[in-house]
Design an enzyme around this catalytic site. Sequence first.
Site, short mmCIF file in Angstrom:
data_model
loop_
_atom_site.label_atom_id
_atom_site.label_comp_id
_atom_site.label_asym_id
_atom_site.label_seq_id
_atom_site.Cartn_x
_atom_site.Cartn_y
_atom_site.Cartn_z
CG ASN A 74 -0.26 -0.03 2.51
OD1 ASN A 74 0.43 0.92 2.86
ND2 ASN A 74 -0.39 -1.13 3.26
NE ARG A 75 -0.84 6.40 -3.05
CZ ARG A 75 -1.80 7.29 -3.26
NH1 ARG A 75 -2.95 6.91 -3.76
NH2 ARG A 75 -1.61 8.55 -2.94
#
Length: 227
Positions: free
Chosen positions: A30-31
């Site tokens: 994920n970011r």
Amino acid sequence: VTKQDLAGLTVAVSTGGTREPIDPVRHLGNRSSGRQGVAVARAAAERGARVRLVAAHVDEGVLTDALHPRIEIARVSTAAELRQSMHAAADGADVVVMVAAVADYRVAQVSDHKLRKEDGAPVLELVENPDILAELVAAREPGQTVVGFAAETADSEDELLERGRRKRSRKAVDLLVVNRVSHDRGFESADNDVTLVDAHDEVVSHAAGSKRLVADTLWNEVVSLRR
Ligand code: C5P
């Protein structure tokens, strides 16, 4: 000098994003940059706490802010590793803050060899990861304060608060930091926009600005609710 209002406290903080392996060279990620959790750890250390920081994957350079004599860092990768490290870090801690972006799912069968194109498009079966925050709340020691984060998108302030309140009661945390995620706020950004909801589902504060400002607002609130 910074006010030492957390002196004598031990705090456990998680940060970064977990990675869930697919095969030896690929993962689901994920970011999350890890910046907010590192800011929470740094603020606590500067205010006198001993900090156990459990860091999953963070952006390049972010951990340099966590270099402080009162911060002890454990590096992890998967949700399973973060879970183990956070349970250990929470043991005997006065405050536990889950900032990490934990993957909700992992791949059911991690391939022991690199998936090959010739074998066709893979179908990945996902299984749910345990909710670590819920486990930490269930295992909460007497006098321990547990804080969660919730990244939400919402069309209006009312909707954001409604989501925040619902999540606060579902998670049963002492404090929930509701994080508005938009194009220029939240993930991968230097700034954040948060609303703090307490155990009575009351909005107790709001902060918009640097992740350090958000961190200090969180600790101010923790100090006041532990009084
Ligand atoms: O439900 P949601 O994922 O929005 O909750 C976010 C909060 O729960 C964060 O504090 C995050 O660190 C924590 N969390 C967790 N374990 C998961 C998913 C989220 O501890 N599997």
